[in-house]
Scaffold this motif. Structure first.
Motif, PDB file in Angstrom:
ATOM      1  N   GLN A   1       0.868  -1.190   0.000  1.00 25.53           N
ATOM      2  CA  GLN A   1       0.000   0.000   0.000  1.00 25.53           C
ATOM      3  C   GLN A   1       0.896   1.228   0.000  1.00 25.53           C
ATOM      4  N   PRO A   2       0.373   2.386  -0.407  1.00 27.77           N
ATOM      5  CA  PRO A   2       1.169   3.606  -0.296  1.00 27.77           C
ATOM      6  C   PRO A   2       1.592   3.808   1.157  1.00 27.77           C
ATOM      7  N   GLY A   3       2.820   4.216   1.367  1.00 29.10           N
ATOM      8  CA  GLY A   3       3.322   4.432   2.729  1.00 29.10           C
ATOM      9  C   GLY A   3       4.092   3.249   3.264  1.00 29.10           C
ATOM     10  N   ARG A   4       3.809   2.078   2.717  1.00 27.26           N
ATOM     11  CA  ARG A   4       4.559   0.882   3.156  1.00 27.26           C
ATOM     12  C   ARG A   4       5.853   0.759   2.358  1.00 27.26           C
ATOM     13  N   LEU A   5       6.848   0.201   3.031  1.00 21.63           N
ATOM     14  CA  LEU A   5       8.186   0.102   2.441  1.00 21.63           C
ATOM     15  C   LEU A   5       8.616  -1.353   2.422  1.00 21.63           C
TER      16      LEU A   5
ATOM     17  N   SER B   1      10.840   7.497   0.322  1.00 20.93           N
ATOM     18  CA  SER B   1      10.871   8.870   0.843  1.00 20.93           C
ATOM     19  C   SER B   1      12.059   9.062   1.793  1.00 20.93           C
ATOM     20  N   ALA B   2      12.320  10.332   2.106  1.00 20.59           N
ATOM     21  CA  ALA B   2      13.406  10.642   3.054  1.00 20.59           C
ATOM     22  C   ALA B   2      13.107  10.008   4.410  1.00 20.59           C
ATOM     23  N   GLU B   3      11.830  10.032   4.809  1.00 24.64           N
ATOM     24  CA  GLU B   3      11.455   9.427   6.109  1.00 24.64           C
ATOM     25  C   GLU B   3      11.710   7.922   6.076  1.00 24.64           C
ATOM     26  N   GLN B   4      11.409   7.299   4.945  1.00 23.08           N
ATOM     27  CA  GLN B   4      11.626   5.839   4.849  1.00 23.08           C
ATOM     28  C   GLN B   4      13.123   5.510   4.845  1.00 23.08           C
ATOM     29  N   ARG B   5      13.924   6.374   4.232  1.00 20.54           N
ATOM     30  CA  ARG B   5      15.385   6.170   4.275  1.00 20.54           C
ATOM     31  C   ARG B   5      15.874   6.254   5.723  1.00 20.54           C
ATOM     32  N   ALA B   6      15.364   7.244   6.445  1.00 23.74           N
ATOM     33  CA  ALA B   6      15.779   7.423   7.843  1.00 23.74           C
ATOM     34  C   ALA B   6      15.387   6.198   8.669  1.00 23.74           C
ATOM     35  N   ARG B   7      14.198   5.670   8.369  1.00 22.93           N
ATOM     36  CA  ARG B   7      13.705   4.481   9.078  1.00 22.93           C
ATOM     37  C   ARG B   7      14.646   3.284   8.821  1.00 22.93           C
ATOM     38  N   CYS B   8      15.081   3.131   7.574  1.00 21.18           N
ATOM     39  CA  CYS B   8      16.008   2.035   7.237  1.00 21.18           C
ATOM     40  C   CYS B   8      17.320   2.188   8.007  1.00 21.18           C
ATOM     41  N   GLU B   9      17.764   3.436   8.133  1.00 20.01           N
ATOM     42  CA  GLU B   9      19.041   3.654   8.835  1.00 20.01           C
ATOM     43  C   GLU B   9      18.931   3.233  10.300  1.00 20.01           C
ATOM     44  N   ILE B  10      17.766   3.475  10.908  1.00 16.72           N
ATOM     45  CA  ILE B  10      17.584   3.055  12.311  1.00 16.72           C
ATOM     46  C   ILE B  10      17.498   1.526  12.383  1.00 16.72           C
ATOM     47  N   LEU B  11      16.694   0.947  11.491  1.00 17.13           N
ATOM     48  CA  LEU B  11      16.497  -0.510  11.542  1.00 17.13           C
ATOM     49  C   LEU B  11      17.794  -1.260  11.284  1.00 17.13           C
ATOM     50  N   ILE B  12      18.498  -0.877  10.242  1.00 21.66           N
ATOM     51  CA  ILE B  12      19.721  -1.608   9.877  1.00 21.66           C
ATOM     52  C   ILE B  12      20.898  -1.142  10.732  1.00 21.66           C
ATOM     53  N   GLY B  13      20.853   0.123  11.138  1.00 14.44           N
ATOM     54  CA  GLY B  13      21.924   0.659  11.996  1.00 14.44           C
ATOM     55  C   GLY B  13      21.977  -0.036  13.351  1.00 14.44           C
ATOM     56  N   ALA B  14      20.927  -0.749  13.704  1.00 16.08           N
ATOM     57  CA  ALA B  14      20.919  -1.474  14.990  1.00 16.08           C
ATOM     58  C   ALA B  14      21.934  -2.601  15.006  1.00 16.08           C
ATOM     59  N   VAL B  15      22.381  -3.050  13.823  1.00 20.15           N
ATOM     60  CA  VAL B  15      23.356  -4.149  13.788  1.00 20.15           C
ATOM     61  C   VAL B  15      24.706  -3.716  13.212  1.00 20.15           C
TER      62      VAL B  15
ATOM     63  N   HIS C   1       8.851  -5.900  -9.936  1.00 18.63           N
ATOM     64  CA  HIS C   1       8.154  -6.808 -10.842  1.00 18.63           C
ATOM     65  C   HIS C   1       7.107  -7.639 -10.080  1.00 18.63           C
ATOM     66  N   GLN C   2       7.510  -8.152  -8.909  1.00 17.32           N
ATOM     67  CA  GLN C   2       6.618  -9.043  -8.150  1.00 17.32           C
ATOM     68  C   GLN C   2       5.510  -8.286  -7.404  1.00 17.32           C
ATOM     69  N   LEU C   3       5.816  -7.060  -6.952  1.00 16.52           N
ATOM     70  CA  LEU C   3       4.900  -6.382  -6.019  1.00 16.52           C
ATOM     71  C   LEU C   3       4.256  -5.129  -6.606  1.00 16.52           C
ATOM     72  N   GLY C   4       4.713  -4.710  -7.773  1.00 17.17           N
ATOM     73  CA  GLY C   4       4.160  -3.500  -8.397  1.00 17.17           C
ATOM     74  C   GLY C   4       5.254  -2.468  -8.606  1.00 17.17           C
ATOM     75  N   ALA C   5       5.207  -1.830  -9.783  1.00 15.82           N
ATOM     76  CA  ALA C   5       6.289  -0.916 -10.189  1.00 15.82           C
ATOM     77  C   ALA C   5       6.429   0.282  -9.259  1.00 15.82           C
ATOM     78  N   ASN C   6       5.336   0.645  -8.561  1.00 11.88           N
ATOM     79  CA  ASN C   6       5.403   1.840  -7.697  1.00 11.88           C
ATOM     80  C   ASN C   6       5.788   1.522  -6.250  1.00 11.88           C
ATOM     81  N   THR C   7       6.132   0.273  -5.993  1.00  9.85           N
ATOM     82  CA  THR C   7       6.472  -0.123  -4.619  1.00  9.85           C
ATOM     83  C   THR C   7       7.781   0.548  -4.190  1.00  9.85           C
ATOM     84  N   ALA C   8       7.783   1.099  -2.976  1.00  7.66           N
ATOM     85  CA  ALA C   8       9.019   1.673  -2.418  1.00  7.66           C
ATOM     86  C   ALA C   8       9.897   0.513  -1.946  1.00  7.66           C
ATOM     87  N   VAL C   9      11.107   0.433  -2.509  1.00  9.73           N
ATOM     88  CA  VAL C   9      11.981  -0.713  -2.209  1.00  9.73           C
ATOM     89  C   VAL C   9      13.375  -0.241  -1.833  1.00  9.73           C
TER      90      VAL C   9
END
Ligand code: NAP
Length: 278
Positions: free
Chosen positions: A95-99, A147-161, A114-122
């Motif tokens: 859905q929009p907003g999901r990453l 989005s910038a917010e989603q990038r920041a979220r990835c940095e927190i999630l992956i930055g934990a390890v 290809h599997q989830l839709g061309a507009n999927t944030a990946v």
């Protein structure tokens, strides 16, 4: 928990070595609340461990999820070889907003589009095994829908390890994999080879193994903690005409370690490209 560390809901797909290490790091660092982690894990023993130990929501399949996901990050942490049977099951959850965040080696962003839709944030991530003890380094690459917010979220999630780096050109991911993804194996081999050389030089196996392991670990920690470059550190321990110089003359010869490492990294990079095409 501060708003700046709240990652929102995470749907973790697969809690094996890497997915499990991520979940345990988030909970330890309190970047994510247990109630915000939804786990899909068909392995009954592993699912029970996370449910009983951390009171996580666990489900055997995505169809069984009966809790709200909000603007969740859907994190794929399953083996690349099961991707074809797993990823399409998540299309109804896009859905929009999901990453979508994937740590699967060799699986390009275009696969998910290809599997989830061309507009999927990946976001595609390449972690390495020291992540399991919080000392990893992970390289991330996002498509244009992130989005910038989603990038920041990835940095927190992956930055934990461990540490996090971004690349904008996904074609560099094969080179990243060849250096940091496969790199821990090169260092383990260095430990083995140094120990074996010590045994050949007359040391007892136990002592040679300990000397090799502690030397590699200590030198790595020193290189990380000091401001000096590895080149300066190497020069600092190399007296002209001394023992280290004698060894480096061999290691730095025309057919020495640098050439060998360059060939090894090229081989890994080319294999990565072949596997991605296959
Ligand atoms: N380990 C590393 O150092 C490393 C480094 C870089 C990238 N990666 C990537 O990280 C990903 C995970 O690797 P890993 O070493 O953590 O693998 P792993 O230990 O085998 O974990 C995968 C987990 O996913 C579960 N699973 C299988 N089918 C599933 C499904 N349909 N839905 C949800 N979960 C499912 C597996 O259960 P079963 O055990 O029952 O099959 C297992 O618990 C891979 O794509 C790998 O390329 C790993």
């Amino acid at each position: 928990m501060g708003a700046d560390t709240n990652t929102g809901r995470v749907l973790m797909v697969g809690a094996g070595k890497m997915g499990g290490a991520l979940i345990e790091s988030w909970l330890k660092k309190q970047t994510t609340q247990p109630s915000d982690i939804v786990l899909v894990e068909p392995n009954v023993t592993r699912a029970k461990y996370f449910r009983d130990t951390y009171t996580l929501y666990t489900f055997e399949t995505p169809e069984a999820i009966n809790t709200g996901l909000g603007e969740a990050t859907i994190l794929f942490a399953v083996k690349p070889q099961v991707m074809d049977e797993v990823v399409p099951l998540y299309k109804p959850l896009i859905q929009p907003g999901r990453l979508v965040l994937s740590i699967a080696a060799g699986t390009p962003i275009s696969y998910f589009e290809h599997q989830l839709g061309a507009n999927t944030a990946v976001v595609r991530a390449m972690p390495n095994t020291p992540a399991s003890i919080g000392h990893g380094i992970t390289v991330l690459c996002a498509n244009t829908h992130v989005s910038a917010e989603q990038r920041a979220r990835c940095e927190i999630l992956i930055g934990a390890v461990g540490q996090v780096e971004w690349i904008e050109d996904e074609s560099l991911m094969d080179a990243v994999t060849a250096v940091s993804g496969s790199g821990p194996a090169y260092v383990f081999l260095l430990i083995e080879a140094l120990a074996q050389a010590g045994i050949s030089a007359g040391l007892a196996a136990d002592l040679a193994n300990r000397l090799a392991l502690t030397t590699v670990a200590g030198a790595g920690a020193l290189a990380e903690q000091t401001e000096d470059s590895p080149t300066v550190l190497r020069q600092n321990v190399t007296s002209p005409g001394g023992t280290t110089a004698a060894a480096l003359e061999v290691l730095m010869a025309d057919d020495g370690l640098q050439q060998l490492m360059a060939r090894a990294v090229t081989a890994a990079k080319e294999r990565g490209r072949e596997l991605a095409i296959a």
